[in-house]
Enzyme design. Structure first.
Site, PDB file in Angstrom:
ATOM      1  NE  ARG A   1      30.495   5.199  19.639  1.00 21.88           N
ATOM      2  CZ  ARG A   1      31.681   5.572  20.072  1.00 21.88           C
ATOM      3  NH1 ARG A   1      32.154   6.769  19.773  1.00 21.88           N
ATOM      4  NH2 ARG A   1      32.391   4.801  20.830  1.00 21.88           N
TER       5      ARG A   1
ATOM      6  CD  GLU B   1      34.311   6.045  14.359  1.00 20.18           C
ATOM      7  OE1 GLU B   1      34.903   5.972  15.442  1.00 20.18           O
ATOM      8  OE2 GLU B   1      33.255   5.446  14.127  1.00 20.18           O
TER       9      GLU B   1
HETATM   10  N1  MTE Z   1      40.313   6.069   6.389  1.00 23.42           N
HETATM   11  C1  MTE Z   1      40.469   5.395   5.231  1.00 23.42           C
HETATM   12  N2  MTE Z   1      41.351   5.852   4.330  1.00 23.42           N
HETATM   13  N3  MTE Z   1      39.757   4.266   4.967  1.00 23.42           N
HETATM   14  C2  MTE Z   1      38.832   3.775   5.861  1.00 23.42           C
HETATM   15  O1  MTE Z   1      38.203   2.744   5.608  1.00 23.42           O
HETATM   16  N4  MTE Z   1      37.732   4.070   8.045  1.00 23.42           N
HETATM   17  C3  MTE Z   1      37.350   5.035   9.064  1.00 23.42           C
HETATM   18  C4  MTE Z   1      38.561   5.807   9.573  1.00 23.42           C
HETATM   19  N5  MTE Z   1      39.331   6.305   8.482  1.00 23.42           N
HETATM   20  C5  MTE Z   1      38.648   4.476   7.091  1.00 23.42           C
HETATM   21  C6  MTE Z   1      39.443   5.622   7.313  1.00 23.42           C
HETATM   22  C7  MTE Z   1      36.680   4.420  10.202  1.00 23.42           C
HETATM   23  S1  MTE Z   1      35.048   4.060  10.070  1.00 23.42           S
HETATM   24  C8  MTE Z   1      37.328   4.176  11.383  1.00 23.42           C
HETATM   25  S2  MTE Z   1      36.510   3.569  12.731  1.00 23.42           S
HETATM   26  C9  MTE Z   1      38.763   4.420  11.529  1.00 23.42           C
HETATM   27  O2  MTE Z   1      39.363   4.899  10.333  1.00 23.42           O
HETATM   28  C10 MTE Z   1      39.416   3.110  11.934  1.00 23.42           C
HETATM   29  O3  MTE Z   1      40.780   3.203  12.026  1.00 23.42           O
HETATM   30  P1  MTE Z   1      41.550   3.725  13.340  1.00 23.42           P
HETATM   31  O4  MTE Z   1      40.867   3.157  14.507  1.00 23.42           O
HETATM   32  O5  MTE Z   1      42.915   3.212  13.136  1.00 23.42           O
HETATM   33  O6  MTE Z   1      41.447   5.202  13.276  1.00 23.42           O
HETATM   34 MO1  MOS Z   2      34.422   2.675  12.001  1.00 23.29          MO
HETATM   35  S1  MOS Z   2      32.413   2.909  11.614  1.00 23.29           S
HETATM   36  O1  MOS Z   2      34.102   2.406  13.685  1.00 23.29           O
HETATM   37  O2  MOS Z   2      34.705   1.130  11.370  1.00 23.29           O
END
Ligand code: MTE
Ligand code: MOS
Length: 799
Positions: free
Chosen positions: A319, A729
């Protein structure tokens, strides 16, 4: 428009609704893994015996004294493992180590009838160690040649020729600090065994399939004998992608050996001491510019701290290498990455993987260099933006939709009245000797999909019951990000039902197998595609039934408002319940497994070339700060964001994700100051900032005072579920704008053209040193104002 992205009329996706569990979250009714302890009879509690050395051999392990402690039931050691004593798919993490690899490393686990009994039992276990030399910083690892995994390179053009053509060449070295995930719910698992020896594990995991795989391999059984369920997580942020697996395996092993339910839940200090974080990156760079500020050549060496084992460091590094360009066309580039092996926790994913660390290097270069070339930070950035979709990234992918970035940039500068406020700030600064303000804008371009193409697949199982009610299972996990809310909206849209008719079950491996981690922001893309695929199959079957009744071909049947109607049909629409009942009587299958894989991806792991991402997410932010010259303390006065989420599946959720990611990113860049003990004393290697008292997380008081978040409009993404884009992200990198504003404010304490080095995190202390640096320039000659070839590193302190 593709069938996947096409939104029907009256779609439930796109409606602004609260998180599906919001009420449960705020009332406390929502169940998390460890809440099950109170509902489970006869639970045993597990407590680790943690090693007080950064690196040592276990020379004697005597568990007998633990059994003298009342309430201790069993001590788990390597001898108890029927399968493989290993807790990671890279096979480099013994679950019960004989060689201690980091300070705090759990050597064995004690099971007690109460947590207190287990804790006292753990205290009673006797272990002798033979201490070994340890490596606890990146420079130490480099000096010792201590690396792990591959050392890939992304390159294009001819860097040496680019540097020769450049009229200004700058270089530097600096270490940007890591970050602790600090999910509110610490690592937790509870496991049971049934009469046939099948194991059921509740785990707070982002990756139930891998947790299942690891538990099975520790137990020496097949995956079909282990089921993992994740109710929800109180945050994951990447910290539960792999890190949950070992604790689930401990619980499962304890349950199989004792026949009783076993619970593992780390307390905060243990969680911070044992689990991996966003890795520190030490970066050495050289950048060549022409007189107009165009970046002609960039050479970077990233050394990431992997900690004691590899974990997800290879994807993290990929990444970083694939995001060092951020939004900029860099004709000649060479980016090398390598992973240090140190006696620290095994570092892992954190929102953005290494993307933020990679982009930070380039943003830092542009921010440092701009004043030296007589440009503003915004102008040097704009001049270097990718201009056309025919341009490619250093790894060879076309930058599709790059025009969006230009539109977003213009929009956020206009909406925030950047130019007007810049003038006000100049006036303010001219009349305030000890307080300076600054405003800065930075862009984000972030690739969506797992770099590793094979991981880009998802599954779902949608059940329609005879009464017409619908239950959705999908392979993604809920960690607060609103994935379940979005999946309910997708199912309701695909079936033409109101949201109230659709329910969702917790994620489990016996419903949807072989899933990838919910990560890389792909949750909605992958699982949304799979949920829609399952619903489409059911709908197509129901369309045949309905077409027969309505007297139209199945292709002319439409589903909306919980009914089926025929195009150009005079007949009354058939209510959903009636249609389902009729279909059942006709022996039509009312459930379906859905599957989705992202098409069009290619990635060569050897050459680091290809098109690994389905699309890019774009965004930009403008931040204004005020800095106090006596202390370096600062406030974020205002932030404006314009961010591209495609056509949002769930606008309230997406706004929340953008705001949350921004604040979390600002925490990484400006507040969260990790300290490892790098001294030679007995606590060498210990992570010193073990709790909220010493590790400063952003809270309400650090929120921007004015925070305007706008989603880029009319932004349909053809290649993704109902025209949406991932959100999790990418916005984490928007607060580069805060960092750049802080740098400009520090510069403002020096003469015009001052350019200071700003450490990361830019804590008040770091900002203070930058201000001192700027003040010193007033007395220096202008010629002395070069970027120092080597910028002093943050001194790891013993605290
Ligand atoms: N939002 C909340 N409230 N809590 C979380 O742990 N993790 C983040 C993001 N948003 C997270 C979050 C991370 S690291 C990722 S990769 C994505 O949510 C994962 O979820 P998605 O693929 O459904 O977006
Ligand atoms: Mo998010 S760091 O890809 O769980």
């Amino acid at each position: 428009m593709s069938e996947l992205s096409d939104r029907p009329a009256k779609a439930v996706v796109g409606e602004s609704i609260p998180h599906e569990a919001a009420i449960g979250h705020v009332t406390g009714a929502a169940l998390y893994t460890d809440d099950l302890v109170g509902r489970t009879h006869g639970v045993l509690h597990a407590y680790p015996v943690s090693a007080p050395h950064a690196h040592a051999l276990v020379t004697r392990l005597d568990t007998a004294p633990a059994y003298d402690v009342s309430g201790v039931v069993r001590v788990l050691t390597a001898d108890d493992v029927p399968g493989v004593n290993d807790s990671n798919i890279n096979h480099d993490e013994p679950l019960f180590p004989t060689e201690v690899m980091f300070y705090g490393h759990p050597v064995c686990w004690v099971l007690g009838a109460s947590l207190e009994a287990a804790r006292l039992g753990a205290e009673a276990v006797q272990i002798d160690y033979e201490e070994l030399p340890s490596i606890v910083t990146i420079p130490e690892a480099i000096a010792a040649g201590s690396f792990q995994g591959r050392a890939p390179t992304v390159s294009r053009g001819d860097v040496e020729a680019g540097m020769s053509a450049a009229t200004h060449v700058f270089s530097g070295t600096w270490e940007a600090s890591g970050q602790e995930q600090f999910y509110l719910e610490t690592q937790a698992s509870i496991a049971y065994v049934d009469e046939a020896g099948q194991v059921f594990i509740h785990s707070s995991t982002q990756n139930p399939s891998e947790t299942q795989e690891i538990a099975a391999h520790v137990l020496g059984v097949t995956s079909s004998e282990v089921t993992v369920q994740c109710l929800r997580m109180g945050g994951g942020f990447g910290g539960k992608e792999t890190q949950a697996n070992g604790y689930a395996a401990i619980a499962a092993l304890g349950a199989t050996l004792t026949g009783r339910p076993v619970r593992v839940r780390l307390n905060r200090n243990q969680d911070i001491q044992f689990t991996g974080k966003r890795p520190d990156f030490l970066s050495t760079w050289e950048a060549g510019f022409d007189d107009e500020g165009h970046l002609l050549a960039l050479k970077v060496v990233f050394t990431a701290d992997g900690g004691w084992s590899l974990d997800l460091m290879q994807p993290v590094l990929s990444r970083a290498l694939c995001h060092v360009d951020n939004a900029y066309w860099i004709p000649n580039i060479e980016a090398h990455g390598r992973i240090a092996k140190t006696n620290r926790t095994s570092h892992t994913a954190f929102r953005g993987f290494g993307g933020p660390q990679g982009m930070l290097v380039t943003e830092n270069i542009l921010g440092t260099v701009a004043p030296k070339l007589g440009l503003t930070g915004e102008e040097i950035r704009r001049r270097n933006f990718y201009r056309s979709a025919d341009q490619t990234t250093p790894y060879g992918q076309r930058v599709r939709q790059i025009e969006r970035l230009h539109q977003i940039w213009d929009e956020v500068l206009t909406e925030s009245d950047f130019a007007g406020r810049q003038r006000e700030i100049e006036q303010f600064n001219a009349t305030h000797e000890h307080t300076k303000r600054a405003i800065a804008a930075t862009p984000v371009k972030f690739g969506i999909s797992f770099n590793k193409s094979s991981m880009n697949q998802g599954g779902a199982l949608v059940l329609v019951y005879k009464d017409g009610s619908v239950l959705v299972n999908h392979g993604g996990t809920e960690m607060g990000q609103g994935l379940h809310t979005k999946m309910l909206q997708v199912a309701a849209t695909a079936l033409g039902l109101p949201l109230s008719r659709v329910r969702l079950a917790p994620t489990r491996t016996d419903k949807v197998p072989n899933t990838s981690a919910t990560s890389a922001s792909t949750g909605a893309d992958l699982n949304g595609g799979a949920v829609k695929h399952a619903c489409d199959q059911i709908r197509d079957r129901l369309a045949v039934v309905a077409g027969g009744i309505l007297g139209v071909p199945p292709a002319d049947v439409r589903f909306a408002d919980a009914a089926a109607y025929g195009l150009n049909s005079e007949r009354e629409p058939i209510p959903w319940e009636e249609l389902v009942r009729t279909a059942y009587l006709q022996r039509i299958q009312l459930h379906a497994a859905g599957y989705y894989r992202t098409e069009g991806l290619e990635w060569n792991e050897e050459t680091y070339q290809g098109s690994p991402f389905k699309y890019f997410s774009y965004g930009a932010a403008v931040a204004e700060v005020e800095v106090d010259g006596f202390t370096g303390a600062y406030r974020t006065r205002r932030v404006d964001v314009v961010h591209d989420v495609g056509d949002s599946l769930s606008p309230l959720i997406d706004i929340g994700q953008i705001e949350g990611a921004f604040v979390q990113g600002a925490g990484w860049l400006t507040l969260e100051d990790q300290r490892w003990d790098a001294g030679e004393g007995p606590t060498r290697g210990r992570f010193s900032t073990q709790g909220a008292s010493t590790y400063k997380l952003p809270s309400f008081s650090e929120m921007p005072e004015v925070f305007n978040v706008t989603m880029f409009q009319n932004a349909t993404e053809e290649g993704a579920i109902y025209g949406s884009k991932a959100v999790g992200e990418p916005p984490l990198m928007l607060p580069f704008s805060v960092r750049e504003a802080l740098r400009k404010a520090a510069n403002a304490f020096g003469p015009a053209g001052t350019s200071v080095h700003l450490a990361s995190p830019a804590t008040p202390e770091a900002v203070y040193w930058a201000i001192e640096d700027a003040r010193a320039k007033s007395t220096d000659s202008v010629a002395a104002q070069e970027v120092p070839a080597t910028i002093p590193q943050r001194v790891p302190s013993g605290v």
